[in-house]
Design an enzyme around this catalytic site. Structure first.
Site, PDB file in Angstrom:
ATOM      1  N   GLY A   1       0.810  -1.110   0.176  1.00  0.00           N
ATOM      2  CA  GLY A   1       0.714   0.011  -0.254  1.00  0.00           C
ATOM      3  C   GLY A   1       0.826   1.410   0.347  1.00  0.00           C
ATOM      4  O   GLY A   1       1.788   0.873   0.563  1.00  0.00           O
TER       5      GLY A   1
ATOM      6  N   ARG B   1       0.911  -5.443  -4.939  1.00  0.00           N
ATOM      7  CA  ARG B   1       1.402  -7.203  -4.177  1.00  0.00           C
ATOM      8  C   ARG B   1       1.654  -7.979  -4.394  1.00  0.00           C
ATOM      9  O   ARG B   1       1.495  -9.136  -4.128  1.00  0.00           O
ATOM     10  CB  ARG B   1       0.249  -6.340  -3.165  1.00  0.00           C
ATOM     11  CG  ARG B   1      -0.569  -5.397  -2.076  1.00  0.00           C
ATOM     12  CD  ARG B   1      -1.599  -5.842  -0.869  1.00  0.00           C
ATOM     13  NE  ARG B   1      -2.120  -4.501  -0.803  1.00  0.00           N
ATOM     14  CZ  ARG B   1      -1.170  -4.180   0.500  1.00  0.00           C
ATOM     15  NH1 ARG B   1      -0.320  -4.325   0.843  1.00  0.00           N
ATOM     16  NH2 ARG B   1      -2.043  -2.806   1.117  1.00  0.00           N
TER      17      ARG B   1
ATOM     18  N   ASP C   1       6.297  -5.075   6.364  1.00  0.00           N
ATOM     19  CA  ASP C   1       6.397  -6.132   6.881  1.00  0.00           C
ATOM     20  C   ASP C   1       6.773  -7.717   5.533  1.00  0.00           C
ATOM     21  O   ASP C   1       8.591  -8.023   5.328  1.00  0.00           O
ATOM     22  CB  ASP C   1       6.189  -6.354   7.493  1.00  0.00           C
ATOM     23  CG  ASP C   1       4.911  -7.024   7.558  1.00  0.00           C
ATOM     24  OD1 ASP C   1       4.231  -5.830   6.769  1.00  0.00           O
ATOM     25  OD2 ASP C   1       3.856  -8.314   8.269  1.00  0.00           O
ATOM     26  N   ASP C   2       5.627  -7.420   5.336  1.00  0.00           N
ATOM     27  CA  ASP C   2       5.843  -8.643   4.320  1.00  0.00           C
ATOM     28  C   ASP C   2       6.815  -8.174   2.797  1.00  0.00           C
ATOM     29  O   ASP C   2       7.564  -9.161   2.307  1.00  0.00           O
ATOM     30  CB  ASP C   2       3.905  -8.592   3.104  1.00  0.00           C
ATOM     31  CG  ASP C   2       3.493  -9.273   3.935  1.00  0.00           C
ATOM     32  OD1 ASP C   2       3.408 -10.288   5.435  1.00  0.00           O
ATOM     33  OD2 ASP C   2       2.071  -9.358   4.646  1.00  0.00           O
TER      34      ASP C   2
ATOM     35  N   LYS D   1       7.997   0.964   5.067  1.00  0.00           N
ATOM     36  CA  LYS D   1       7.422   1.499   4.531  1.00  0.00           C
ATOM     37  C   LYS D   1       6.156   1.185   5.247  1.00  0.00           C
ATOM     38  O   LYS D   1       5.760  -0.654   5.451  1.00  0.00           O
ATOM     39  CB  LYS D   1       7.445   1.991   3.557  1.00  0.00           C
ATOM     40  CG  LYS D   1       6.162   2.755   2.747  1.00  0.00           C
ATOM     41  CD  LYS D   1       5.058   1.374   1.571  1.00  0.00           C
ATOM     42  CE  LYS D   1       4.694   0.461   2.417  1.00  0.00           C
ATOM     43  NZ  LYS D   1       2.896  -0.314   1.154  1.00  0.00           N
ATOM     44  N   THR D   2       4.746   1.391   5.553  1.00  0.00           N
ATOM     45  CA  THR D   2       3.202   0.983   6.244  1.00  0.00           C
ATOM     46  C   THR D   2       2.782   2.742   6.780  1.00  0.00           C
ATOM     47  O   THR D   2       3.250   2.618   7.793  1.00  0.00           O
ATOM     48  CB  THR D   2       3.236  -0.501   6.515  1.00  0.00           C
ATOM     49  OG1 THR D   2       2.124  -0.183   6.812  1.00  0.00           O
ATOM     50  CG2 THR D   2       4.147  -0.496   7.415  1.00  0.00           C
TER      51      THR D   2
ATOM     52  N   ASP E   1       0.407   1.111   8.523  1.00  0.00           N
ATOM     53  CA  ASP E   1       0.068   0.242   9.459  1.00  0.00           C
ATOM     54  C   ASP E   1       0.989   1.008  11.166  1.00  0.00           C
ATOM     55  O   ASP E   1       0.479   0.795  12.050  1.00  0.00           O
ATOM     56  CB  ASP E   1       0.040  -0.445   9.704  1.00  0.00           C
ATOM     57  CG  ASP E   1      -1.372  -0.494   8.106  1.00  0.00           C
ATOM     58  OD1 ASP E   1      -1.527   0.262   7.931  1.00  0.00           O
ATOM     59  OD2 ASP E   1      -0.782  -2.014   7.393  1.00  0.00           O
TER      60      ASP E   1
ATOM     61  N   LYS F   1     -26.067  14.730  18.504  1.00  0.00           N
ATOM     62  CA  LYS F   1     -26.778  13.709  18.306  1.00  0.00           C
ATOM     63  C   LYS F   1     -26.410  12.688  17.642  1.00  0.00           C
ATOM     64  O   LYS F   1     -26.827  11.560  18.336  1.00  0.00           O
ATOM     65  CB  LYS F   1     -28.550  14.605  17.625  1.00  0.00           C
ATOM     66  CG  LYS F   1     -27.176  14.523  16.524  1.00  0.00           C
ATOM     67  CD  LYS F   1     -29.225  14.879  15.484  1.00  0.00           C
ATOM     68  CE  LYS F   1     -28.438  15.814  13.940  1.00  0.00           C
ATOM     69  NZ  LYS F   1     -29.036  15.926  13.101  1.00  0.00           N
TER      70      LYS F   1
ATOM     71  N   MET G   1      -7.782   2.849   9.438  1.00  0.00           N
ATOM     72  CA  MET G   1      -6.930   1.552   8.641  1.00  0.00           C
ATOM     73  C   MET G   1      -5.750   0.950   9.740  1.00  0.00           C
ATOM     74  O   MET G   1      -5.343   2.243  10.411  1.00  0.00           O
ATOM     75  CB  MET G   1      -6.672   1.799   7.648  1.00  0.00           C
ATOM     76  CG  MET G   1      -6.370   0.871   6.252  1.00  0.00           C
ATOM     77  SD  MET G   1      -6.209   1.722   4.839  1.00  0.00           S
ATOM     78  CE  MET G   1      -7.024   1.163   3.879  1.00  0.00           C
ATOM     79  N   GLY G   2      -4.620   0.097   9.025  1.00  0.00           N
ATOM     80  CA  GLY G   2      -3.987  -0.526  10.084  1.00  0.00           C
ATOM     81  C   GLY G   2      -3.759  -1.458  10.042  1.00  0.00           C
ATOM     82  O   GLY G   2      -2.682  -2.232  11.041  1.00  0.00           O
TER      83      GLY G   2
ATOM     84  N   GLU H   1      -8.805  -1.030  12.484  1.00  0.00           N
ATOM     85  CA  GLU H   1      -8.978  -2.329  11.339  1.00  0.00           C
ATOM     86  C   GLU H   1      -9.527  -3.565  11.760  1.00  0.00           C
ATOM     87  O   GLU H   1      -9.536  -4.425  11.191  1.00  0.00           O
ATOM     88  CB  GLU H   1      -8.133  -1.814   9.770  1.00  0.00           C
ATOM     89  CG  GLU H   1      -8.603  -2.708   8.728  1.00  0.00           C
ATOM     90  CD  GLU H   1      -7.857  -2.274   7.757  1.00  0.00           C
ATOM     91  OE1 GLU H   1      -7.710  -1.492   7.132  1.00  0.00           O
ATOM     92  OE2 GLU H   1      -6.592  -2.084   7.951  1.00  0.00           O
TER      93      GLU H   1
ATOM     94  N   TYR I   1      -8.644   5.491   3.278  1.00  0.00           N
ATOM     95  CA  TYR I   1      -7.296   5.213   1.298  1.00  0.00           C
ATOM     96  C   TYR I   1      -7.216   7.290   1.699  1.00  0.00           C
ATOM     97  O   TYR I   1      -6.500   7.428   1.115  1.00  0.00           O
ATOM     98  CB  TYR I   1      -8.099   5.583   0.608  1.00  0.00           C
ATOM     99  CG  TYR I   1      -8.356   3.746   0.547  1.00  0.00           C
ATOM    100  CD1 TYR I   1      -7.347   2.774   0.293  1.00  0.00           C
ATOM    101  CD2 TYR I   1      -9.709   2.673   0.961  1.00  0.00           C
ATOM    102  CE1 TYR I   1      -7.774   0.836   0.501  1.00  0.00           C
ATOM    103  CE2 TYR I   1      -9.745   1.533   0.926  1.00  0.00           C
ATOM    104  CZ  TYR I   1      -8.825   1.059   0.740  1.00  0.00           C
ATOM    105  OH  TYR I   1      -8.332  -0.371   0.241  1.00  0.00           O
TER     106      TYR I   1
ATOM    107  N   ARG J   1      -3.194   8.097   2.953  1.00  0.00           N
ATOM    108  CA  ARG J   1      -2.039   7.182   2.770  1.00  0.00           C
ATOM    109  C   ARG J   1      -1.273   7.982   1.890  1.00  0.00           C
ATOM    110  O   ARG J   1      -0.163   7.846   1.486  1.00  0.00           O
ATOM    111  CB  ARG J   1      -2.171   5.415   1.711  1.00  0.00           C
ATOM    112  CG  ARG J   1      -3.056   5.011   2.962  1.00  0.00           C
ATOM    113  CD  ARG J   1      -3.328   3.421   2.505  1.00  0.00           C
ATOM    114  NE  ARG J   1      -3.963   2.806   1.152  1.00  0.00           N
ATOM    115  CZ  ARG J   1      -3.565   1.763   0.351  1.00  0.00           C
ATOM    116  NH1 ARG J   1      -4.041   1.084   1.406  1.00  0.00           N
ATOM    117  NH2 ARG J   1      -4.582   2.110  -0.709  1.00  0.00           N
TER     118      ARG J   1
HETATM  119  P1  FBP Z   1       1.031  -2.237   3.421  1.00  0.00           P
HETATM  120  O1  FBP Z   1       1.106  -3.205   5.022  1.00  0.00           O
HETATM  121  O2  FBP Z   1       1.745  -2.944   2.494  1.00  0.00           O
HETATM  122  O3  FBP Z   1       1.453  -0.820   3.630  1.00  0.00           O
HETATM  123  O4  FBP Z   1      -0.909  -1.348   3.799  1.00  0.00           O
HETATM  124  C1  FBP Z   1      -1.781  -0.971   4.226  1.00  0.00           C
HETATM  125  C2  FBP Z   1      -2.811  -0.264   4.024  1.00  0.00           C
HETATM  126  O5  FBP Z   1      -3.263   0.579   3.963  1.00  0.00           O
HETATM  127  C3  FBP Z   1      -3.213  -1.656   5.029  1.00  0.00           C
HETATM  128  O6  FBP Z   1      -3.778  -0.954   6.172  1.00  0.00           O
HETATM  129  C4  FBP Z   1      -4.630  -1.985   4.924  1.00  0.00           C
HETATM  130  O7  FBP Z   1      -5.361  -3.596   5.026  1.00  0.00           O
HETATM  131  C5  FBP Z   1      -4.712  -2.329   3.196  1.00  0.00           C
HETATM  132  O8  FBP Z   1      -3.536  -1.491   2.926  1.00  0.00           O
HETATM  133  C6  FBP Z   1      -5.602  -1.817   2.441  1.00  0.00           C
HETATM  134  O9  FBP Z   1      -5.080  -2.535   1.413  1.00  0.00           O
HETATM  135  P2  FBP Z   1      -5.200  -2.241  -0.770  1.00  0.00           P
HETATM  136  O10 FBP Z   1      -4.450  -1.067  -0.605  1.00  0.00           O
HETATM  137  O11 FBP Z   1      -4.672  -3.728  -1.358  1.00  0.00           O
HETATM  138  O12 FBP Z   1      -7.123  -1.865  -0.313  1.00  0.00           O
END
Ligand code: FBP
Length: 570
Positions: A97, A158, A188-189, A219-220, A222, A260, A268-269, A330, A439, A442
């Site tokens: 991402g 990905r 991480d991946d 990077k991420t 998360d 109200k 996300m995360g 998330e 989104y 990011r």
């Molecule tokens: P990365 O771990 O690849 O940085 O992804 C972050 C992220 O934004 C997560 O928080 C979220 O669950 C996922 O990507 C959403 O994935 P996609 O962009 O494929 O919808």
């Protein structure tokens, strides 16, 4: 055309007044690199710090060449490089991402490589590497992307490089483009991918028998790629959380104005709750759920719903507050014990019965899977609303992860709280709104923290390549004391985990540590935030002015900093 119309037209294609100014923003540079205008290459030396995991012995056999070369020792700067290395051809790609600051990694890397080495960009992430989609990045390209958000200059994907055919495609790309090094900018991946590639490309790739270096950059958004004491945070986290905190602050202001609604905000995360904890510290809403605490306390779905309902009732009965904000991480659903057991069973079943499952009509799929679940999981599965079941059965991503961003946990919780209140406290008003912030955060323009951090990460990546290193992830630590470039051996981070129904090498996700200072601070304040409106509005990201040098609150607290400001280059 009028003057104004002409001015407006000039702003097209990334030339807004803001974007033009932000490109000129000076970036602090770690003192190890010398001056910001002309950063110098440095050499690295092994420190006494050697990394290990529970699986290090097995990793040492599978990653024999990289482990032998690095000894799994962390590298620290050993001073200015004695000679200038030239003629290297380096390819860089984004993976996973998007996250703010990626462009600055490229700019720092380009600056460090200088005119006597070549930087190539890989289009479209790891898939682009397999397809050989490379082009040379010019100085003008680097100038145009400096301090801009997103990954749009290269694009990302990905793809997990895992089959023999894919490895062979990488080898062919290296040969075709005469590469000396590959840089993988990912989470991480993706850094696990980098470790695997570093071993595969270690030797015997080029005609003279030498290999291709592989370096990762963390990077991420998360924030789940952290190594205590060595890697304070992944880049993109600060920008994303500041954007979410601004939005949460705006909603909190709205709740207090319109008096109200209860707003349920999913953040996300992925699995880790770092993003949610950071946004909670910045905006101070009434209720924040932290997945890691839920798992630690073994809270059931019913118990979580009960806790939220109790807070809703208490606010109404004591102060007549009919409004509030609930932050939901998330990945929460995976941390609720009974849901976790169900998801683990589903992961294995979907992996082992993939063809038979795919052959079912969509409407028949839940029953097909339910018949294969254990009794406890089958009962839970049957009790879940259709919109959750559908997402639990959706495709996993290429790394085997459940796509938690697609699961409307915020809706599930608010529906369950409403049902609970109807039975237990029907007089309490409970009107709800739902949001998912993901989104939006990011690809925003990087905060000064992310811009400076990634620029220095890029310089570090470049220096490692010029120093002939492979199999490392670049890092910058000591963020409140000048900033120190260092290199973390990727093989020293590898564990064996069950994914896609089989054991795989992975870099473990860094989850929120419930006993760490950031979480403890949150715990010490949350009851007060639940009882009354004590929220704060952090406002928009600021690149100039008093808040510009702010760093993430969770990072500052966990690092034991005495102030919120980062001090790279000071
Ligand atoms: P990365 O771990 O690849 O940085 O992804 C972050 C992220 O934004 C997560 O928080 C979220 O669950 C996922 O990507 C959403 O994935 P996609 O962009 O494929 O919808």
């Amino acid at each position: 055309m009028s003057t104004l119309a002409a001015q407006l037209q000039q702003m097209e294609a990334h030339r807004s007044v803001f974007e033009n100014e932000v490109r000129k923003l000076p970036l602090p540079t770690c003192t190890a690199f010398g001056s910001a205008a002309a950063p110098q290459a440095i050499t690295f030396a092994a420190s006494g710090q050697v990394l290990s995991t529970k699986d290090s012995a097995t990793v040492a056999e599978r990653f024999a060449q990289t482990v032998k070369a690095s000894g799994n020792a962390v590298l620290r700067s050993a001073g200015k490089a004695p000679t200038r290395v030239s003629g290297k051809r380096v390819a860089a790609l984004f993976s996973g991402g998007p996250a703010a600051g990626g462009h600055n990694v490229l700019c720092g890397l380009k600056k460090m490589l200088g005119a006597d080495n070549t930087l190539l960009g890989v289009k479209g992430g790891p898939k682009g590497l397999l397809q050989g989609k490379l082009f040379e990045i010019s100085d003008a390209d680097a100038d145009s992307i400096l301090n801009t958000g997103g990954f749009d200059f290269l694009g990302t994907d990905r793809t997990k490089i895992k089959t023999p055919e894919q490895f062979e495609q990488v080898r062919q790309t290296c040969i075709a483009h005469n590469l000396d090094a590959i840089v993988i900018i990912g989470g991480d991946d993706s850094n696990t991918n980098a470790a695997i590639l570093a071993e595969f490309l270690f030797s015997g790739i080029k005609a003279d028998g030498s290999g291709v270096q592989v370096i990762g950059a963390p990077k991420t958004i998360d924030g789940d790629l952290q190594v205590p004491g060595l890697l304070p945070i992944s880049f993109g986290f600060d920008t994303a959380t500041r954007i979410y905190a601004e939005l949460a602050g705006n909603i909190l202001q709205d709740t207090r104005s319109s008096l109200k609604y209860w707003h349920f905000i999913k953040l996300m995360g992925r699995s880790a709750s770092h993003v949610t904890l950071e946004v909670a510290l910045q905006a101070k809403p009434a209720i924040t759920l932290i997945s890691e605490e839920v798992a630690e306390k073994k809270l059931s779905l019913g118990a979580i719903v009960g806790q939220i309902a109790d807070a809703v009732v208490a606010r109404y009965r004591s102060k007549e507050l009919k409004h509030g904000v609930v932050l939901v991480p998330e990945g929460l659903i995976e941390f609720i014990p009974e849901m976790n057991a169900l998801i683990a069973e589903l992961n294995d079943l979907l992996a082992h019965h993939a063809d038979a499952f795919a052959a079912q009509e969509e409407a028949a799929r839940p029953a097909f899977i339910a018949g294969k679940l254990s009794a406890g999981s089958a009962a839970l599965f049957a009790s879940l609303p259709g919109y959750i079941v559908k997402m639990l059965l959706a495709d996993r991503d290429s790394h085997g992860n459940l796509q938690v961003s697609l699961i409307p946990t915020e809706q599930l919780l608010s529906d369950m709280v409403a049902a609970h209140l109807k039975k237990t406290a029907p007089e309490v008003p409970f009107a709800t709104q739902h949001h998912f912030f993901g989104y939006e955060g990011r690809c925003g323009a990087p905060t000064l923290f992310d811009a400076a951090y990634t620029w220095n990460l890029g310089l570090t990546v470049g220096a490692l390549i010029l120093d002939g290193r492979t199999g490392y992830m670049a890092s910058v630590s000591g963020l409140t004391s000048g900033g120190e470039p260092l290199a973390i051996p990727l093989s020293g981070l590898l564990n064996i985990e069950r994914r896609h129904g089989k054991d795989e090498y992975v870099i473990e996700k860094a989850l929120v540590r419930t006993h760490a200072p950031a979480m403890q601070y949150f715990v010490s304040r949350r009851e007060a935030w639940a009882a009354d409106d004590l929220f704060a509005s952090p406002g928009p990201r600021q690149l100039w002015g008093p808040a510009a040098k702010q760093m993430p609150m969770t990072v500052a607290l966990n690092d034991g900093a005495d102030a919120l400001l980062f001090r790279i280059g000071e």
